[in-house]
Design a protein around this motif. Structure first.
Motif, PDB file in Angstrom:
ATOM      1  N   MET A   1       0.827  -1.195   0.000  1.00 31.26           N
ATOM      2  CA  MET A   1       0.000   0.000   0.000  1.00 31.26           C
ATOM      3  C   MET A   1       0.868   1.253   0.000  1.00 31.26           C
ATOM      4  SD  MET A   1      -3.038   0.919  -0.140  1.00 31.26           S
ATOM      5  CE  MET A   1      -4.030   2.329   0.098  1.00 31.26           C
ATOM      6  N   GLN A   2       1.963   1.224   0.750  1.00 30.80           N
ATOM      7  CA  GLN A   2       2.844   2.392   0.802  1.00 30.80           C
ATOM      8  C   GLN A   2       3.498   2.638  -0.544  1.00 30.80           C
ATOM      9  OE1 GLN A   2       5.535   1.426   3.953  1.00 30.80           O
ATOM     10  NE2 GLN A   2       4.220   2.313   5.545  1.00 30.80           N
ATOM     11  N   THR A   3       3.784   1.572  -1.280  1.00 32.10           N
ATOM     12  CA  THR A   3       4.403   1.713  -2.596  1.00 32.10           C
ATOM     13  C   THR A   3       3.450   2.402  -3.563  1.00 32.10           C
ATOM     14  OG1 THR A   3       5.683  -0.293  -2.223  1.00 32.10           O
ATOM     15  CG2 THR A   3       5.475   0.462  -4.496  1.00 32.10           C
ATOM     16  N   ILE A   4       2.203   1.984  -3.560  1.00 33.42           N
ATOM     17  CA  ILE A   4       1.208   2.601  -4.449  1.00 33.42           C
ATOM     18  C   ILE A   4       1.008   4.053  -4.085  1.00 33.42           C
ATOM     19  CG2 ILE A   4      -1.211   2.550  -5.148  1.00 33.42           C
ATOM     20  CD1 ILE A   4      -1.068  -0.510  -4.789  1.00 33.42           C
ATOM     21  N   LEU A   5       0.887   4.346  -2.808  1.00 32.69           N
ATOM     22  CA  LEU A   5       0.728   5.726  -2.361  1.00 32.69           C
ATOM     23  C   LEU A   5       1.941   6.567  -2.754  1.00 32.69           C
ATOM     24  CD1 LEU A   5      -0.985   7.770  -0.805  1.00 32.69           C
ATOM     25  CD2 LEU A   5       0.208   7.057   1.269  1.00 32.69           C
ATOM     26  N   GLY A   6       3.141   6.004  -2.629  1.00 28.76           N
ATOM     27  CA  GLY A   6       4.353   6.703  -3.017  1.00 28.76           C
ATOM     28  C   GLY A   6       4.406   6.976  -4.507  1.00 28.76           C
ATOM     29  N   MET A   7       3.937   6.023  -5.316  1.00 31.14           N
ATOM     30  CA  MET A   7       3.922   6.225  -6.768  1.00 31.14           C
ATOM     31  C   MET A   7       2.925   7.310  -7.156  1.00 31.14           C
ATOM     32  SD  MET A   7       4.502   2.218  -7.835  1.00 31.14           S
ATOM     33  CE  MET A   7       3.418   2.213  -9.175  1.00 31.14           C
ATOM     34  N   ILE A   8       1.769   7.313  -6.526  1.00 30.95           N
ATOM     35  CA  ILE A   8       0.770   8.345  -6.806  1.00 30.95           C
ATOM     36  C   ILE A   8       1.287   9.713  -6.372  1.00 30.95           C
ATOM     37  CG2 ILE A   8      -1.529   9.188  -6.166  1.00 30.95           C
ATOM     38  CD1 ILE A   8      -2.377   6.215  -6.020  1.00 30.95           C
ATOM     39  N   LEU A   9       1.864   9.787  -5.187  1.00 31.44           N
ATOM     40  CA  LEU A   9       2.414  11.050  -4.701  1.00 31.44           C
ATOM     41  C   LEU A   9       3.544  11.532  -5.606  1.00 31.44           C
ATOM     42  CD1 LEU A   9       2.409  13.216  -2.503  1.00 31.44           C
ATOM     43  CD2 LEU A   9       4.014  11.803  -1.218  1.00 31.44           C
ATOM     44  N   GLY A  10       4.391  10.630  -6.070  1.00 32.17           N
ATOM     45  CA  GLY A  10       5.471  10.996  -6.979  1.00 32.17           C
ATOM     46  C   GLY A  10       4.954  11.546  -8.297  1.00 32.17           C
ATOM     47  N   ALA A  11       3.913  10.924  -8.842  1.00 34.04           N
ATOM     48  CA  ALA A  11       3.330  11.404 -10.095  1.00 34.04           C
ATOM     49  C   ALA A  11       2.720  12.791  -9.916  1.00 34.04           C
ATOM     50  CB  ALA A  11       2.276  10.415 -10.599  1.00 34.04           C
ATOM     51  N   VAL A  12       2.035  13.003  -8.802  1.00 33.75           N
ATOM     52  CA  VAL A  12       1.439  14.315  -8.528  1.00 33.75           C
ATOM     53  C   VAL A  12       2.527  15.369  -8.359  1.00 33.75           C
ATOM     54  CG1 VAL A  12       0.122  15.633  -6.815  1.00 33.75           C
ATOM     55  CG2 VAL A  12      -0.691  13.401  -7.567  1.00 33.75           C
ATOM     56  N   LEU A  13       3.584  15.053  -7.636  1.00 33.40           N
ATOM     57  CA  LEU A  13       4.679  16.008  -7.456  1.00 33.40           C
ATOM     58  C   LEU A  13       5.386  16.310  -8.775  1.00 33.40           C
ATOM     59  CD1 LEU A  13       6.252  14.851  -4.080  1.00 33.40           C
ATOM     60  CD2 LEU A  13       4.965  16.946  -4.526  1.00 33.40           C
ATOM     61  N   LEU A  14       5.537  15.307  -9.627  1.00 37.10           N
ATOM     62  CA  LEU A  14       6.146  15.520 -10.937  1.00 37.10           C
ATOM     63  C   LEU A  14       5.298  16.458 -11.788  1.00 37.10           C
ATOM     64  CD1 LEU A  14       8.332  14.834 -13.040  1.00 37.10           C
ATOM     65  CD2 LEU A  14       6.853  12.946 -13.764  1.00 37.10           C
ATOM     66  N   ALA A  15       4.000  16.201 -11.850  1.00 33.58           N
ATOM     67  CA  ALA A  15       3.104  17.058 -12.636  1.00 33.58           C
ATOM     68  C   ALA A  15       3.089  18.475 -12.080  1.00 33.58           C
ATOM     69  CB  ALA A  15       1.689  16.474 -12.639  1.00 33.58           C
ATOM     70  N   LEU A  16       3.071  18.616 -10.770  1.00 29.55           N
ATOM     71  CA  LEU A  16       3.089  19.939 -10.147  1.00 29.55           C
ATOM     72  C   LEU A  16       4.401  20.666 -10.452  1.00 29.55           C
ATOM     73  CD1 LEU A  16       1.647  21.950  -8.276  1.00 29.55           C
ATOM     74  CD2 LEU A  16       2.796  20.837  -6.373  1.00 29.55           C
ATOM     75  N   GLY A  17       5.513  19.956 -10.386  1.00 27.24           N
ATOM     76  CA  GLY A  17       6.810  20.555 -10.685  1.00 27.24           C
ATOM     77  C   GLY A  17       6.912  21.025 -12.126  1.00 27.24           C
ATOM     78  N   VAL A  18       6.415  20.217 -13.061  1.00 20.88           N
ATOM     79  CA  VAL A  18       6.437  20.610 -14.473  1.00 20.88           C
ATOM     80  C   VAL A  18       5.536  21.817 -14.696  1.00 20.88           C
ATOM     81  CG1 VAL A  18       5.789  19.880 -16.798  1.00 20.88           C
ATOM     82  CG2 VAL A  18       7.081  18.345 -15.334  1.00 20.88           C
TER      83      VAL A  18
END
Length: 68
Positions: A1-18
């Motif tokens: 569960m932590q891995t999935i949450l981390g992947m979702i958070l990473g994708a959101v942070l990437l999109a926000l950064g771009v």
């Protein structure tokens, strides 16, 4: 569960950064050929259109599935 949450958070942070990076760049439309070297990474108009299409399709599919 932590891995999935981390992947979702990473994708959101990437999109926000771009998005933040692109919002600080100059527009080639506004400033002519001088700004061509600082073009944005993402065409946000296309992203908005695709996101709207995805939401509409998901809504239509949900209505179709839930009506059965």
């Amino acid at each position: 569960m932590q891995t999935i949450l981390g992947m979702i958070l990473g994708a959101v942070l990437l999109a926000l950064g771009v998005y933040v990076y692109d919002s600080m760049q100059t527009s080639s439309v506004a400033n002519g050929q001088v700004a061509e070297t600082n073009r944005t990474i993402v065409n946000w108009d296309v992203v908005a259109s695709d996101w709207h299409s995805l939401k509409a399709r998901a809504h239509d599919d949900w209505v179709r599935i839930s009506s059965k």
